[in-house]
Design an enzyme around this catalytic site. Structure first.
Site, PDB file in Angstrom:
ATOM      1  CG  ASN A 137       0.532   1.316  -1.463  1.00  0.00           C
ATOM      2  OD1 ASN A 137      -0.627   0.876  -1.537  1.00  0.00           O
ATOM      3  ND2 ASN A 137       1.342   1.355  -2.494  1.00  0.00           N
ATOM      4  CB  CYS A 306       8.938   2.356 -12.276  1.00  0.00           C
ATOM      5  SG  CYS A 306       9.803   2.752 -13.744  1.00  0.00           S
TER       6      CYS A 306
HETATM    7  N1  PLP Z   1       0.733  -4.020   0.886  1.00  0.00           N
HETATM    8  C1  PLP Z   1       0.944  -2.699   0.963  1.00  0.00           C
HETATM    9  C2  PLP Z   1      -0.205  -1.779   1.189  1.00  0.00           C
HETATM   10  C3  PLP Z   1       2.253  -2.187   0.844  1.00  0.00           C
HETATM   11  O1  PLP Z   1       2.458  -0.873   0.934  1.00  0.00           O
HETATM   12  C4  PLP Z   1       3.316  -3.086   0.632  1.00  0.00           C
HETATM   13  C5  PLP Z   1       4.698  -2.600   0.437  1.00  0.00           C
HETATM   14  O2  PLP Z   1       4.917  -1.517  -0.064  1.00  0.00           O
HETATM   15  C6  PLP Z   1       3.052  -4.464   0.582  1.00  0.00           C
HETATM   16  C7  PLP Z   1       1.738  -4.895   0.710  1.00  0.00           C
HETATM   17  C8  PLP Z   1       4.133  -5.461   0.391  1.00  0.00           C
HETATM   18  O3  PLP Z   1       4.929  -5.593   1.541  1.00  0.00           O
HETATM   19  P1  PLP Z   1       6.400  -6.208   1.446  1.00  0.00           P
HETATM   20  O4  PLP Z   1       7.283  -5.122   0.907  1.00  0.00           O
HETATM   21  O5  PLP Z   1       6.768  -6.578   2.845  1.00  0.00           O
HETATM   22  O6  PLP Z   1       6.332  -7.387   0.549  1.00  0.00           O
END
Ligand code: PLP
Length: 365
Positions: A137, A306
């Protein structure tokens, strides 16, 4: 100007329309005409998601978030197994990282090179499960998930595909993982709807209640959320080829401009999602960069969560071997379907000056 599409992306019009049209549906478990109508809409949404992600409709479980999907999969696979060993990576999202940490398991981390899993050696020993993200991410770096599933053999694999679904082609059937997590708000669906794909075999329940969704995610199902998610995913998947080409061109233009800024470090390298660009301006504080951009009307993020207002270096960058001072000057720019080339040019026209100002402001102790 919105450069934080990886955090969440604006909802698509098709998803709003679909949500509104489905918002009057009653409980899909009702044994009367209104219940059957709701259940029909839910089944159609489930079938659409299954066909778009190449799996069986029974394998689709709607959840309340990507985080919930990750939790149900990881805790469920762990509870299912007699083994107490788990294989993962240090660059997972907190939804996976913290869930794995809470299991009390022996955790073996897969080695990384340049932010990408580079050896499957820890998979040689049996484990309750292995879990790895499809795309990071922060950096957008794609992980070798197909090879990982292959290397895992009998070990069940969970893939956090929250950043990948709707942005690159995803086939659950050909991936061969046991479970996969996605999140609607990352591809233009509503916030608060996640998707868990789970094979029929082997996922112990970790929530208890009315037995809905194979007992894995009990609770009255949000039909409107599911219908809107299917509509958003249909449009996102149809646009993958054109958006991949358009966004990677914009991202490359942005990268080329940033490379000319004194001292800029590029973290997003190799095989990438099309819209991610994670960079650092050493000597600047990420928070200062974000604040200065905000004053210009540009929304971006440092990429790292953060904690109680304290700027911390990203665990992802530290795991990649980036020095702390460089990691603290991080800026994650993520492009999406509303991003235009004028916005990219505007950002490039100001970013050099902003990096200078942030450096002059110095680092917090
Ligand atoms: N996994 C990854 C790689 C993410 O980027 C995110 C959210 O930023 C999540 C899990 C969590 O998803 P959610 O915001 O729907 O809880």
């Amino acid at each position: 100007m919105y450069f934080d599409h990886a955090a969440t992306t604006p909802i698509r019009q098709v998803a709003r329309d679909a949500w509104l049209a489905a918002s009057e549906f009653l409980n899909p478990a009702g044994q009367y005409a209104a219940g059957r109508a709701a259940n029909r809409a839910l089944s159609e949404a489930r079938e659409a998601v299954a066909s778009l992600l190449d799996c069986e409709p029974i394998e689709v479980i709607f959840t309340g978030s990507g985080t919930e999907a990750d939790n149900l999969a990881i805790q469920g696979l762990f509870r299912q197994s007699e083994l107490s060993r788990v294989v993962s990576t240090e660059i997972e999202h907190p939804a996976v990282l913290e869930t794995v940490a809470a299991l009390g398991a022996d955790v073996a981390m897969l080695p990384l090179t340049d932010g990408r899993v580079s050896s499957f050696e820890p998979l040689a020993e049996p484990a309750a499960l292995a879990t790895c993200m499809w795309a990071n991410n922060e950096t957008g770096i794609l992980q070798p998930v197909h090879e990982l599933v292959e290397a895992a053999g009998q070990t069940p694999v969970h893939v956090d595909a929250v950043q990948a679904v709707g942005h690159i082609p995803v086939s659950f059937a050909s991936l061969g993982a046991t479970t996969l997590a996605a999140s609607a708000h990352k591809f233009g669906g509503p916030r608060g709807v996640g998707i868990l794909l789970a094979r029929r075999s082997g996922l112990a329940p970790t929530l208890y209640g009315g037995g809905q969704q194979r007992g894995i995610r009990p609770g009255t199902i949000d039909v409107a959320g599911a219908v809107a998610t299917a509509a958003a995913l249909r449009e996102a998947v149809a646009e993958i080829d054109t958006e991949q080409a358009r966004l990677s061109e914009l991202r490359d233009r942005l990268r080329a401009g940033i490379e000319l800024i004194d001292g800029a470090v590029i973290h997003s390298t190799g095989d990438l999602l099309p819209g991610h660009l994670h960079v650092s301006f050493p000597g600047a504080e990420g928070d200062s960069l974000i604040m200065l951009l905000d004053m210009l009307g540009v929304a971006a993020s440092t990429g790292s969560a953060c904690a109680s207002g304290v700027n911390r270096a990203s665990h992802v960058l530290l795991a990649m071997g980036v020095p702390e001072e460089v990691a603290r000057g991080a800026l994650r720019l993520t492009l999406g379907r509303t991003t235009t080339s004028d916005e990219v040019e505007f950002l490039l026209a100001h970013l050099g000056g902003i990096a200078r100002q942030a450096r002059e402001a110095g680092m917090a102790i």
